[in-house]
Design an enzyme around this catalytic site. Structure first.
Site, PDB file in Angstrom:
ATOM      1  N   GLU A 155     -34.678  -9.227 -83.436  1.00 45.16           N
ATOM      2  CA  GLU A 155     -34.026  -7.919 -83.309  1.00 45.16           C
ATOM      3  C   GLU A 155     -32.661  -8.026 -82.636  1.00 45.16           C
ATOM      4  O   GLU A 155     -32.022  -7.010 -82.382  1.00 45.16           O
ATOM      5  CB  GLU A 155     -34.918  -6.973 -82.500  1.00 45.16           C
ATOM      6  CG  GLU A 155     -36.337  -6.836 -83.021  1.00 45.16           C
ATOM      7  CD  GLU A 155     -36.382  -6.282 -84.433  1.00 45.16           C
ATOM      8  OE1 GLU A 155     -35.512  -5.451 -84.768  1.00 45.16           O
ATOM      9  OE2 GLU A 155     -37.284  -6.690 -85.193  1.00 45.16           O
TER      10      GLU A 155
ATOM     11  N   HIS B   1     -42.254   2.517 -91.792  1.00 41.11           N
ATOM     12  CA  HIS B   1     -41.283   2.574 -90.695  1.00 41.11           C
ATOM     13  C   HIS B   1     -41.519   3.832 -89.850  1.00 41.11           C
ATOM     14  O   HIS B   1     -40.656   4.708 -89.747  1.00 41.11           O
ATOM     15  CB  HIS B   1     -39.859   2.579 -91.262  1.00 41.11           C
ATOM     16  CG  HIS B   1     -38.980   1.523 -90.676  1.00 41.11           C
ATOM     17  ND1 HIS B   1     -39.223   0.171 -90.830  1.00 41.11           N
ATOM     18  CD2 HIS B   1     -37.852   1.609 -89.914  1.00 41.11           C
ATOM     19  CE1 HIS B   1     -38.286  -0.522 -90.221  1.00 41.11           C
ATOM     20  NE2 HIS B   1     -37.451   0.316 -89.647  1.00 41.11           N
TER      21      HIS B   1
ATOM     22  N   GLY C 142     -38.018   0.020 -83.020  1.00 40.76           N
ATOM     23  CA  GLY C 142     -39.107  -0.848 -82.580  1.00 40.76           C
ATOM     24  C   GLY C 142     -40.128  -1.196 -83.642  1.00 40.76           C
ATOM     25  O   GLY C 142     -41.149  -1.832 -83.341  1.00 40.76           O
ATOM     26  N   ASN C 143     -39.896  -0.820 -84.906  1.00 38.28           N
ATOM     27  CA  ASN C 143     -40.880  -1.074 -85.952  1.00 38.28           C
ATOM     28  C   ASN C 143     -41.104  -2.559 -86.209  1.00 38.28           C
ATOM     29  O   ASN C 143     -42.238  -2.993 -86.445  1.00 38.28           O
ATOM     30  CB  ASN C 143     -40.445  -0.384 -87.250  1.00 38.28           C
ATOM     31  CG  ASN C 143     -40.441   1.127 -87.130  1.00 38.28           C
ATOM     32  OD1 ASN C 143     -41.480   1.762 -87.120  1.00 38.28           O
ATOM     33  ND2 ASN C 143     -39.252   1.709 -87.028  1.00 38.28           N
ATOM     34  N   GLY C 144     -40.029  -3.345 -86.157  1.00 36.45           N
ATOM     35  CA  GLY C 144     -40.158  -4.770 -86.421  1.00 36.45           C
ATOM     36  C   GLY C 144     -41.044  -5.466 -85.407  1.00 36.45           C
ATOM     37  O   GLY C 144     -41.937  -6.242 -85.763  1.00 36.45           O
ATOM     38  N   ARG C 145     -40.792  -5.184 -84.125  1.00 36.84           N
ATOM     39  CA  ARG C 145     -41.590  -5.824 -83.070  1.00 36.84           C
ATOM     40  C   ARG C 145     -43.050  -5.387 -83.144  1.00 36.84           C
ATOM     41  O   ARG C 145     -43.969  -6.193 -82.987  1.00 36.84           O
ATOM     42  CB  ARG C 145     -41.004  -5.472 -81.699  1.00 36.84           C
ATOM     43  CG  ARG C 145     -39.774  -6.285 -81.328  1.00 36.84           C
ATOM     44  CD  ARG C 145     -39.025  -5.674 -80.166  1.00 36.84           C
ATOM     45  NE  ARG C 145     -38.278  -4.494 -80.579  1.00 36.84           N
ATOM     46  CZ  ARG C 145     -37.700  -3.641 -79.737  1.00 36.84           C
ATOM     47  NH1 ARG C 145     -37.819  -3.822 -78.436  1.00 36.84           N
ATOM     48  NH2 ARG C 145     -37.029  -2.613 -80.183  1.00 36.84           N
TER      49      ARG C 145
ATOM     50  N   GLY D 214     -44.635  -4.422 -85.828  1.00 42.04           N
ATOM     51  CA  GLY D 214     -45.223  -5.045 -87.013  1.00 42.04           C
ATOM     52  C   GLY D 214     -45.653  -6.475 -86.749  1.00 42.04           C
ATOM     53  O   GLY D 214     -46.672  -6.940 -87.283  1.00 42.04           O
TER      54      GLY D 214
ATOM     55  N   TYR E  33     -37.485 -13.539 -94.969  1.00 39.00           N
ATOM     56  CA  TYR E  33     -38.470 -12.559 -94.488  1.00 39.00           C
ATOM     57  C   TYR E  33     -37.988 -11.138 -94.782  1.00 39.00           C
ATOM     58  O   TYR E  33     -38.706 -10.325 -95.387  1.00 39.00           O
ATOM     59  CB  TYR E  33     -38.660 -12.775 -92.988  1.00 39.00           C
ATOM     60  CG  TYR E  33     -39.450 -11.716 -92.252  1.00 39.00           C
ATOM     61  CD1 TYR E  33     -40.708 -11.320 -92.675  1.00 39.00           C
ATOM     62  CD2 TYR E  33     -38.932 -11.126 -91.093  1.00 39.00           C
ATOM     63  CE1 TYR E  33     -41.437 -10.360 -91.974  1.00 39.00           C
ATOM     64  CE2 TYR E  33     -39.651 -10.174 -90.376  1.00 39.00           C
ATOM     65  CZ  TYR E  33     -40.897  -9.793 -90.827  1.00 39.00           C
ATOM     66  OH  TYR E  33     -41.606  -8.848 -90.133  1.00 39.00           O
TER      67      TYR E  33
END
Length: 356
Positions: free
Chosen positions: A52, A187, A192-195, A197, A229
């Site tokens: 991120e 989403h 913070g969605n990536g972390r 996930g 990714y």
């Protein structure tokens, strides 16, 4: 997901499951994994946050927790994000001991992740009620690289996602690939969605019984293959081919990272065994092993942070043991003590292993 022909992925499915099963076996053999693998959990938090855009290192976080904060404010903020990530994973692990994963837990983890860091003003702990999109600074929705579903659909989509999360698919790793991708597509938060996930990966593996504890560090692979990714996720549409490509990418990540995790866990165990002999030989103390456990739990520390519990050594005896281990080269000085400012020591070999 119905209608997917996974024949091309069968070999990867077998390989990924085999690699994960081997890692599970190694984890079962790790004495006190909460202590011995604690530094690797920190490494996962660092690398997941780095995807991120954070720049802080494992050493930065360890030194901060020992009282040596980074000089740069941006680096300090990075450290806070990493600590939040680790805390969220710890909270989730404790919660899953008594109940299954829920959307309420998901919101709680989001609240922890964004506590006092970037995104703290973006509906922390709440599913989004406005449209968001992904793109560079100043990008309009029309120019965005990805536009998630409209907010009115989020509750229904998350309800379906939660149901599928708890569904018993034929292969749990394929299911996890879809769970992870669907979460990123929905989403559900403004930030913070990536972390989140990535936190879901070890939690899912643990809840499905594929791991004895939620210890799986996938961010190393995803950081190394960040472009692939992100592109694999962005190419997902209604076509079966795009989902097969994504599943194959994700299975490859699980396979490679499980193999690496196995090697790393075994290396940590070997380091522990080697240091155990040396610490016992150097200190000739009944406190040698508990002291080593403290070093693995907190590889950068001050003497005042060492807690061997009731009946432990006096402060003078502890200081003497730390001096002996420093002179033996087992511990290194990061900062000399001065006045009221205590000395900071490091179990250098373990920190170096985590930075690799």
């Amino acid at each position: 997901m119905k209608g997917l022909d996974l024949s091309s992925a069968l070999r990867l499915i077998v390989q990924a499951n085999s690699a994960l099963a081997l890692f599970k076996g190694v984890l079962i053999g790790v004495p006190n994994p909460d202590v011995m693998l604690s530094p690797l959990a920190m490494q996962e938090a660092v690398l997941s946050s780095r995807i991120e855009g954070t720049q802080a290192t494992v050493g930065d976080v360890f030194r901060y927790e020992a009282g040596e904060a980074p000089a740069q404010e941006s680096r300090r903020n990075d450290v806070f994000e990493i600590i939040n990530y680790r805390k969220a994973l710890q909270v989730a692990r404790a919660e899953l001991e008594t109940r299954p994963f829920t959307l309420n837990l998901l919101k709680r983890l989001h609240e922890i992740l964004l506590d006092s860091v970037r995104g703290r003003n973006k509906a922390r702990g709440q599913f989004r009620t406005v449209q968001n999109w992904i793109g560079g600074t100043g990008t309009t929705m029309e120019q965005a690289q990805f536009v998630p579903p409209e907010p009115a659909r989020v509750p229904e989509l998350l309800g379906n996602w939660e149901s599928y999360y708890h569904h018993d698919e034929v292969d749990a790793l394929v299911q996890l690939a879809i769970v992870h991708a669907q979460f990123e597509i929905i989403h559900p938060f403004l930030d913070g969605n990536g972390r989140l996930g990535r936190i879901l990966v070890p939690l899912f593996l643990h809840e499905k019984g594929l791991l004895s504890s939620p210890v799986f560090y996938i961010s190393t692979y995803l950081e190394e293959h960040r472009a692939a990714y992100i592109e694999s996720l962005r190419q997902l549409d209604n076509s079966p081919e795009s989902w097969i490509r994504w599943i194959e990418f994700f299975l490859g990540a699980i396979k490679v990272q499980a193999q690496r995790n196995t090697e790393t866990a075994m290396a940590v165990m070997q380091l522990y065994a080697t240091l155990k002999e040396r610490v016992i030989e150097c200190t000739r103390s009944q406190y040698a092993v508990p002291l080593l456990d403290q070093f693995f739990h907190r590889p950068v520390f001050t003497s005042t942070q060492i807690d061997l519990g009731p009946g432990g050594p006096t402060y003078a005896r502890l200081s003497k043991m730390l001096l002996i281990l420093r002179e033996a080269g087992i511990l290194q000085v990061i900062r000399e003590g001065s006045g009221r400012r205590p000395q900071i020591l490091s179990l250098h070999e373990l920190v170096t292993m985590c930075e690799a």
